[in-house]
Design an enzyme around this catalytic site. Structure first.
Site, PDB file in Angstrom:
ATOM      1  N   SER A  48      24.432  22.101 -15.813  1.00  0.00           N
ATOM      2  CA  SER A  48      24.355  20.635 -15.786  1.00  0.00           C
ATOM      3  C   SER A  48      25.321  20.100 -14.737  1.00  0.00           C
ATOM      4  CB  SER A  48      24.707  20.066 -17.165  1.00  0.00           C
ATOM      5  OG  SER A  48      26.064  20.350 -17.419  1.00  0.00           O
ATOM      6  N   PHE A 108      24.312  14.020 -12.608  1.00  0.00           N
ATOM      7  CA  PHE A 108      23.064  13.310 -12.937  1.00  0.00           C
ATOM      8  C   PHE A 108      21.891  14.275 -13.044  1.00  0.00           C
ATOM      9  CE2 PHE A 108      25.193   9.482 -12.734  1.00  0.00           C
ATOM     10  CZ  PHE A 108      25.869   9.321 -11.534  1.00  0.00           C
ATOM     11  N   ASP A 167      29.288  22.007  -0.313  1.00  0.00           N
ATOM     12  CA  ASP A 167      29.832  21.997  -1.679  1.00  0.00           C
ATOM     13  C   ASP A 167      29.963  23.426  -2.192  1.00  0.00           C
ATOM     14  OD1 ASP A 167      28.972  20.559  -4.948  1.00  0.00           O
ATOM     15  OD2 ASP A 167      30.903  20.946  -3.969  1.00  0.00           O
ATOM     16  N   LYS A 219      31.492  26.482  -3.761  1.00  0.00           N
ATOM     17  CA  LYS A 219      32.569  26.781  -4.718  1.00  0.00           C
ATOM     18  C   LYS A 219      32.005  27.802  -5.690  1.00  0.00           C
ATOM     19  CE  LYS A 219      31.164  22.639  -7.258  1.00  0.00           C
ATOM     20  NZ  LYS A 219      31.565  21.357  -7.822  1.00  0.00           N
ATOM     21  N   ASN A 238      28.874  27.193  -7.627  1.00  0.00           N
ATOM     22  CA  ASN A 238      27.569  27.099  -6.924  1.00  0.00           C
ATOM     23  C   ASN A 238      27.130  28.436  -6.364  1.00  0.00           C
ATOM     24  OD1 ASN A 238      27.220  24.450  -7.492  1.00  0.00           O
ATOM     25  ND2 ASN A 238      28.186  23.716  -5.616  1.00  0.00           N
ATOM     26  N   ASP A 256      22.507  24.557  -5.700  1.00  0.00           N
ATOM     27  CA  ASP A 256      22.989  23.181  -5.624  1.00  0.00           C
ATOM     28  C   ASP A 256      23.204  22.679  -4.198  1.00  0.00           C
ATOM     29  OD1 ASP A 256      25.220  21.203  -7.685  1.00  0.00           O
ATOM     30  OD2 ASP A 256      23.778  20.721  -6.105  1.00  0.00           O
ATOM     31  N   THR A 304      34.193  18.999  -3.882  1.00  0.00           N
ATOM     32  CA  THR A 304      35.119  19.124  -5.022  1.00  0.00           C
ATOM     33  C   THR A 304      36.531  19.325  -4.481  1.00  0.00           C
ATOM     34  OG1 THR A 304      33.294  20.226  -6.135  1.00  0.00           O
ATOM     35  CG2 THR A 304      35.482  20.458  -7.143  1.00  0.00           C
TER      36      THR A 304
END
Ligand SMILES: Cc1ccnnc1
Length: 292
Positions: free
Chosen positions: A20, A23, A138, A140, A143, A158, A177
């Site tokens: 999750s 959104f 992104d 990390k 992901n 992602d 992040t």
């Protein structure tokens, strides 16, 4: 770009939640006709301009276009897209081995061979993306997913923040992040493919030590540490780490994006090269040592 307006549940049986985000929620799903299993990424659409909830359709479409361009064994695949009044549903390849993040947490930290094997696959996935001028932005451990529990195969997931970075075009954005963002993100300087290379340096540091080089007591301190590049290998976890590994990390955690190693340079580095080359590298070095 049009998406299927049929009712998703008429074609797929929806299963348990497996991920999750802010959104979006990812659930296991099974195609009713073939019984094949997939991951359904269910993204909430932003309803009103003023609303802060949900994702703008233009950003959802950007992620879909980027996913549709991908065709690599270390990058998640997209199969089809459904849309209804409130959500867009991406039918994705199912990876069920969990996040690399949890794998590290269970093992504390990895051997250099394991870490090098994971980093090599991340580099191969990023090489594919960068060859199409796409930056992930992104990267990390959350992901990076393991294909299954006991495999070393990984998939990058992602692409919600991914962007096409055209040559010479400057792209500025305050995203990512905190713990994993490069200095240019914090300073609102131009982002580039090199922004991903910084994150790969962070991920490698964590894989080898279990700790994150710049994490501070709060976001402010983390940002300060990143901008001052205050990191070191003094942690007791680096006692047995090879100089090659430290050199690899050092070529990535550089403030100036232009001086960071590219994905090709990383793949050619002795810490990543296939072991036979590494052995010949060590043999060559040992011969030199005997020689002098
Ligand atoms: C979380 C996730 C995403 C995509 N595929 N499988 C699992």
């Amino acid at each position: 770009m049009e998406f299927r307006k049929d009712k998703f549940e008429d074609f797929y049986e929806v299963g348990e939640e497996i991920g999750s985000g802010q959104f979006a929620v990812v659930k296991k799903c099974k195609h009713l006709k073939t019984n094949d299993e997939f991951a359904a990424k269910i993204i909430k659409k932003k309803r009103a301009m003023a609303s802060r909830l949900g994702v703008k359709m233009e950003d959802i479409k950007k992620e879909i276009v980027i996913l549709q361009e991908m065709d690599h064994e270390n990058v998640i695949r997209i199969y089809e897209v459904f849309e209804n009044k409130t959500h867009v549903i991406l039918v994705l390849e199912l990876v069920s081995g969990g996040e690399l993040f949890d794998f590290i947490a269970e093992k504390e930290r990895l051997s250099e061979e394991e870490a090098s094997a994971f980093v090599k696959q991340i580099l191969l996935g990023i090489k594919h993306m960068h060859s199409k001028r796409i930056a992930h932005l992104d990267l990390k451990p959350e992901n990076v997913m393991l294909l299954n529990k006991n495999s070393q195969n990984i998939k990058l997931i992602d692409f919600g923040l991914s962007r096409v970075i055209k040559q010479g075009e400057f792209h500025r954005d305050m995203i990512g992040t905190p713990e994993f963002v490069a200095p240019e993100v914090i300073n609102y300087d131009p982002l580039s493919l090199a922004t991903d290379m910084w994150s790969i340096g962070i991920i490698t540091y964590i894989l080898l030590s279990g700790c994150s080089p710049f994490s501070g007591k709060d976001q402010q301190q983390t940002y300060e540490k990143i901008c001052q590049l205050t990191y070191d290998f003094t942690s007791k976890y680096f006692e047995n780490t090879s100089d090659l590994a430290k050199e690899f990390i050092g070529m990535l955690l550089k403030r100036d994006p232009l001086s960071r190693a590219s994905v090709e340079e990383c793949l050619n580095h002795a810490w990543i090269q296939p072991s036979e080359k590494k052995q010949s590298e060590n043999r060559r070095k040992s011969v030199i040592n005997i020689g002098n």
